[in-house]
Design an enzyme around this catalytic site. Structure first.
Site, short mmCIF file in Angstrom:
data_model
loop_
_atom_site.label_atom_id
_atom_site.label_comp_id
_atom_site.label_asym_id
_atom_site.label_seq_id
_atom_site.Cartn_x
_atom_site.Cartn_y
_atom_site.Cartn_z
N GLY A 18 -5.79 22.18 -8.96
CA GLY A 18 -4.97 21.20 -9.58
C GLY A 18 -4.19 20.95 -8.99
N ALA B 7 -1.42 22.59 -8.15
CA ALA B 7 -0.72 23.43 -7.43
C ALA B 7 -1.65 23.93 -6.27
CB ALA B 7 -0.29 24.74 -8.43
N GLY B 8 -2.93 24.10 -6.71
CA GLY B 8 -4.12 24.64 -6.22
C GLY B 8 -4.30 23.62 -4.80
N HIS C 190 2.73 20.47 -29.26
CA HIS C 190 3.49 19.06 -29.22
C HIS C 190 3.36 18.47 -30.75
CE1 HIS C 190 3.93 14.99 -27.94
NE2 HIS C 190 4.31 15.37 -26.69
N ARG D 290 11.00 18.54 -30.42
CA ARG D 290 9.41 18.93 -30.61
C ARG D 290 9.32 19.96 -31.43
NH1 ARG D 290 6.71 18.45 -24.64
NH2 ARG D 290 6.85 16.05 -24.42
#
Lengths: 653, 258, 263
Positions: A43, A45-46, A267, A332
């Site tokens: 993703g 980060a990876g 959410h 939220r």
């Protein structure tokens, strides 16, 4: 007991990162190529970490369970990415982004980490623009910004509603370049099933090839996990169906501490569950609450009626009633909890009774339908696609849903876990968002960790490892880990049970939502721990996994992931039970402001807002595996020391 | 409602497959197509039959993992959405629905409805990037990008890499996918230095992978969940043409720092 | 690799060839139509035109060889691309595919094959004048006198040739398929060469439709008019050609009369 040393550098907050980079040991270019780094996940980060480490000269091996690194769930992030560029000249600064994030996290994140995040945020935008990410532009060609929740400045960069996708494609392109030039070896359809720890250091992983079922051993000088969040423990969430905790959980079982597992963000504006078959919840932009009014019927008996048949006087605009100052724009967590409260009272709407109305009729009367269409047309269309209801004519139904986990594997300032050599990035670690994440900060953290933080800190660890001397894969630890995986696979396939893995996942999700959801209390959590424990027992006695191990077998994949979710669920409940305070996304009903509290009287907070207990809970909980799933895990604490900011009551009034 | 499913079942890439017919249990029109398959699979699994393998992940139309050719159209009956956003109310009670995998030589079948789309990744490896090291970037506002260019690049960049274009094309051509990638980067000022080299490398890799050629039928655009335009194929054709005429760059002999 | 290899070894390179040769053939079609439409004028018009072409062998053979090369390249690229395309999907779908594709775009190869076979027939019919293919007789016997020179009577040849009903029918079928081929191919040609964006594409499509319809009408009215005996039937009746006779002798008086009329 594990030792949780945060390794925060000394010195003034704003200089810590620069100093730390200077004092971190470097590795000379000729030696870098002798170090092999395993990165799991691609993703934001990876992929960014893999690409950057390869550019530095390390030998990088990247593993993803998807068919392509481009499919990681970062791709689904819509809103945007924060950066303290101050292009709008509206008073933004690194310090302001730092403060907003610390406060947004309800003072449960590390100061030094968050400040670093704010510092590198500006480099992220530069990097992504250089990669060709098609950010939204103004007519003059410069970057456009949006404002987002929890901030008073416009610092969010975006690419239509697909910012996560575009940033991921940017990181993926960097990864591709390094795959092409040999810097990264990419393994796809490759799921990490165990961490190999040699002499206390993470030195490898065990991987199952999802196409052939082959189990392989991979060694490295360091292992980097960038495997995302674990919100699918609730079964229904806005996560991708494949998102799972397995890599992190197997590392936990090898000694890595799990940080703050109970911190979950829910959410408020998602499309509600329509039936038991449902697999996925879809987020609707929070911006809808700017013009929509939230209500439920005053009387239970009216819930079955068509909304148009319920007279104005019989409607309860509960957010406007309960939070007159913020009304429908209440934060939220408050909006989510209020929706739960009215539904628990039996006043929820829709087939399942778990939904509230978000009504645009007033806005349509005031602005006209064309104006509403102009503002929210795409969202209304998406809503119609999913529900077959025309929100111009009848109110939308919404309900809160799980969509991010702030908890994750514990890491120090260098993003290294308490197992030396094991680094954890992005949503998979616990680090930068405290007890609540602000909008447009997840993308920022993933890329910050991958592009800028890890590449600078990993050399500190590697410098202590002899180049080219990593253990080979025929050593005992590798053999043991592989056997562990094989045994688990055999156990699942050999089980002559009656229930499908999915049925357990559904049941777990319901238990988690009920006992460890938006509002938690001691009695319910204790019940949850018991019930999940029982579910774990039943799982191993009664699960049925079809197919073979040496073939593409989605049932087997899911079975392993669900087993881990069940164990994680129990840990989340334990963490939530231990944390006898409310903070951010963690709401313990016992700890909330009452009308009699001085803060309420001063007008800082509303009654019902989360009440922290800094004197006792200003720490990071790092849970340590006790050797067996039925043994109570060990709690380690890392105290949160604030040098710069004063922990104060989080007020948005 | 209930439907009859005619589904392609194939144990693995080496075995041959065939259609099997399944009666669905009672369904709800609000189910997504994939949820319908979940329900059918749970039923199969409870009976001890191996569930139908199909690819899916985000289930909100952005990851590009889901595939399926439903009654002859990749991603089902509607325009501009992926299979995961297709709902059962698009079908009628009693319908027979034929479900096939994406078929192309370059997308070898793995199992049942799952195919391997790594060829797309390899095309990307060939040149789907802008060469810039981490940390080497100038300030993001130092290179202005005209808004129309950024918008057009975004139109191309929103490709989700699902492969429906290939599945729909009568020639199993990947031109729309490759064109979207080449156009996205080729439209950005940052992508100019490698523009023609990129086009050449990616198209050549596309040929290498065994995709067919474009006969401009427009099926790809018609099924694309992001409705990416054929205009981008023309753009790619221009860039590739320039690259063809220019030929390979001059090779530099020797060199190196003293 | 040199440029020829680079073009021939890439699928896109072949698409450029298809487009360029297709474009050249389209230009020829326009010229050829203009030439043929002269059949609606007096016989000397088209006979004179044919004679003019014959009198410039360099031009004629240059054009013929050029066209032949275009056709050959067009076909060669089409065939190799078709092989590539067929190989790209070894296992077909059970359901009809090609969603959203026009019929014309799906059947370029079959229409092309029929058109190619028509071209072969057309060349045998009116260029090589093979007696066996026209259902009438030996066209090489059709001559007339123009400005004192004996020249082939192309006018009579067209009239006699296309009055044969099955020949006329074949010509019409070929024109219909050519229309189909062009209605897609003309637009696709621009696409393949990269001349397209959101502004120009609608215009290009419009042009492709208009041009292919114009060619269809232009090329179809000739056989239709002849077959319905609206053109030239009185002329050939008067000429009383005997295509079976050993040496046809046109009546000189008649030719002179015709020449006067034309003036």
């Amino acid at each position: 007991m594990a030792t949780l040393n945060s390794n925060i550098p000394s010195g003034p907050l704003a200089e810590k990162w620069e100093h730390h980079k200077f004092y971190t040991k470097l590795i000379n270019p000729a030696n870098k190529r002798k170090y092999k780094i395993i990165v799991v996940g691609a993703g934001l980060a990876g992929a960014s970490a893999s690409a950057t480490l390869a550019e530095l000269g390390y030998e990088v091996h990247n593993f993803v369970f998807h068919d392509s690194p481009r499919r990681a769930h970062s791709v689904a992030a819509q809103g945007g990415i924060n950066a303290a560029k101050n292009y709008q000249n509206d008073g933004d600064s690194v310090h302001r982004l730092f403060y907003d994030t610390i406060k947004g996290g309800d003072f449960r994140a590390r100061e030094a980490n968050v400040h670093r995040l704010a510092e590198v945020s500006v480099n992220i935008i530069d990097q992504c623009a250089a990669q060709g990410v098609p950010f939204a532009r103004e007519y003059g060609g410069v970057l456009d910004n949006l404002s987002f929740g929890g901030a008073q400045v416009s610092r969010t960069f975006y690419a239509r509603g697909q910012t996560g996708q575009q940033l991921l494609l940017g990181a993926y392109s960097a990864l591709n370049r390094n795959i092409a030039n040999g810097g990264v070896k990419s393994y796809t359809h490759a799921e990490m099933l165990d961490l190999v720890v040699v002499d206390g250091h993470a030195k490898g992983i065990i991987v199952r090839n999802l196409q052939t079922g082959e189990i392989t051993r991979h060694n490295g000088d360091a292992v980097v996990l960038a495997t995302g969040g674990y919100g699918n423990v609730y079964n229904l969430s806005t996560y991708a169906r494949g998102a799972n905790v397995t890599a992190g959980w197997r590392a936990y079982k090898r000694g890595a501490c799990f940080g703050n597992p109970c911190y979950t963000q829910i959410h408020p504006t998602c499309i509600p569950v329509s039936g038991d078959y449902q697999s996925k919840l879809t987020l609707m932009s929070e911006s809808l609450r700017n013009d929509g009014r939230v209500w439920v019927p005053k009387r239970k008996e009216d819930c079955g009626k068509k909304p148009a048949d319920i007279a104005e006087g019989d409607r309860d605009y509960y957010l406007e009633r309960m939070y007159s100052a913020f009304g429908n724009l209440a934060p939220r967590d408050i909006a989510s909890r209020a929706a739960k409260t009215v539904c628990d009272e039996g006043r929820g709407v829709g087939e399942t009774g778990l939904g509230v109305y978000l009504d645009f009729s007033a806005a349509i009367q005031r602005l006209g339908e064309s104006k509403v269409r102009e503002r929210y047309g795409n969202l209304f269309a998406m809503y119609q696609e999913i529900t077959n209801e025309n929100a111009y004519q009848t109110p939308m139904r919404i309900y809160p849903a799980v969509h991010y986990t702030m908890g994750g594997l514990w890491v120090d300032y260098n993003l290294m876990s308490n197992v030396p050599g094991l680094f954890v990035l992005g949503e998979a670690n616990f680090s930068d968002h405290g007890a609540n994440r602000l909008g447009a900060s997840a993308l920022m953290q993933g890329l910050s960790d991958g592009y800028f933080v890890l590449p600078a800190t990993i050399s500190g660890y590697l410098a202590g490892q002899n180049p080219g001397k990593r253990p080979t894969t025929d050593t005992g630890s590798f053999k043991e880990a592989e056997e562990n995986v094989q045994t688990l696979t055999k156990r699942m396939l050999g089980n002559k049970g009656k229930r499908t893995p999915n049925s357990f996942h559904k049941e777990l999700g319901k238990l988690m939502w009920e006992h460890c959801g938006m509002a938690r209390n001691e009695a319910s959590l204790q019940k949850g721990i018991k019930a999940i424990g029982a579910l774990r027992e039943e799982y191993w006695n009664n699960v049925s996994v079809l197919g073979e191990s040496n073939d593409w077998n989605q049932s087997l994949e899911r079975a392993g992931r669900i087993a881990d979710f069940i164990e994680l669920g129990e840990l989340m409940c334990r963490d939530a039970l231990m944390r006898e305070e409310s903070c951010g996304g963690h709401f313990r009903e016992e700890y909330q402001y009452t009308p009699d509290d001085p803060e309420t009287k001063q007008g800082l907070v509303n009654p019902g807002d989360v009440k922290r207990r800094d004197d006792q809970f200003a720490f990071v909980a790092g849970w340590e595996y006790a050797g067996a799933a039925d043994k109570a895990p060990i709690l380690n604490k890392e105290p949160l020391v604030y040098e710069e900011v004063k922990m104060s009551t989080r007020s948005y009034k | 409602m209930k439907v009859t499913l005619k589904v392609w079942r194939q144990k693995n890439r080496n075995s041959s497959g065939s259609f099997k017919t399944y009666e669905s249990p009672e369904l709800n029109g609000n189910m997504s197509f994939l949820e319908m398959l979940d329900v059918v699979n749970e039923q199969l699994a409870t009976r001890g039959e191996e569930p139908i393998a199909f690819d899916h992940d985000c289930r909100e139309g952005i990851c590009g993992t889901c595939s399926l050719v439903i009654d002859g159209k990749p991603h089902g009956p509607h325009k501009g959405i992926a299979t995961c956003q297709t709902y059962m109310r698009s079908f009628k009670d009693g319908d027979e629905i034929v479900v096939e995998p994406f078929r192309a030589k370059a997308f070898p079948l793995i199992k049942d409805l799952v195919c391997d789309r790594k060829s797309f990744d390899r095309i990307q490896h060939a040149g789907g990037f802008i060469t810039v090291r981490t940390g080497a970037a100038p300030d993001a506002n130092s290179i202005p990008v005209p808004k129309p260019d950024a918008d057009l690049a975004m139109d191309a960049a929103q490709c989700i890499g699902c492969g429906a274009c290939v599945a729909a094309c009568k020639n199993a051509s990947a031109m729309l996918f490759v064109a979207a990638k080449i156009s996205h980067l080729g439209l950005m000022p940052q992508g100019q230095p490698e523009r023609y080299k990129r086009a050449k490398a990616m198209v050549d890799q596309m040929d290498e992978e065994g995709f067919g050629a474009c006969t401009v039928t427009g099926s790809c655009e018609a099924v694309c969940p992001k409705e990416i335009s054929l205009d981008f194929i023309a753009r790619m054709n221009r860039d590739y043409g320039v690259a063809l005429l220019r030929g390979d760059p001059k090779t530099i002999k020797g060199g190196g720092a003293g | 690799m040199n440029i020829v290899d680079r073009i021939w070894n890439s699928s896109l390179g072949k698409k450029y060839l298809m487009a360029l040769t297709g474009g050249a053939l389209f230009v020829f079609l326009i010229g050829h139509l203009v030439g043929n439409l002269q059949v609606f004028g007096p016989p000397e018009l088209i006979n004179g035109y044919a004679h003019f072409l014959k009198s410039k062998p360099l031009l004629l053979w240059g054009a013929r060889l050029g066209l032949l090369a275009c056709v050959a390249l067009h076909i060669a690229s089409a065939v190799t691309l078709a092989q590539l395309n067929a190989a790209a999907r070894p296992q077909p779908y059970a359901t009809p595919g090609a969603y959203g594709a026009s019929k014309a775009s799906q059947y370029m190869l079959p229409t092309g094959i029929v058109i190619a076979s028509f071209i072969v027939y057309h060349l045998a019919h009116f260029t090589a004048l093979l007696p066996g293919v026209n259902g009438v007789g030996d066209f090489s016997k059709l001559t007339t006198t123009l400005h004192g020179e004996t020249v082939p009577d192309v006018y009579a040849m067209m009239v006699l040739g296309l009055q044969v009903k099955w020949v006329c029918a074949f010509y019409l079928v070929a024109q219909a398929l050519l229309f189909m081929h062009l209605s897609h191919g003309l637009a696709a040609m621009f696409q393949s060469l990269g001349f397209r964006d959101h502004v120009w594409w609608p215009r290009i499509e419009c042009f492709a439709k208009a041009a292919s319809i114009a060619l269809l009408i232009g090329y179809s009215i000739i056989p239709v008019a002849i077959c319905l005996k609206l053109v030239g039937s009185d002329y050939v009746e008067r000429k009383k050609y005997d295509l079976k006779a050993a040496n046809p002798q046109p009546a000189p008086a008649f030719v002179a009369a015709q020449g006067k009329e034309a003036k």
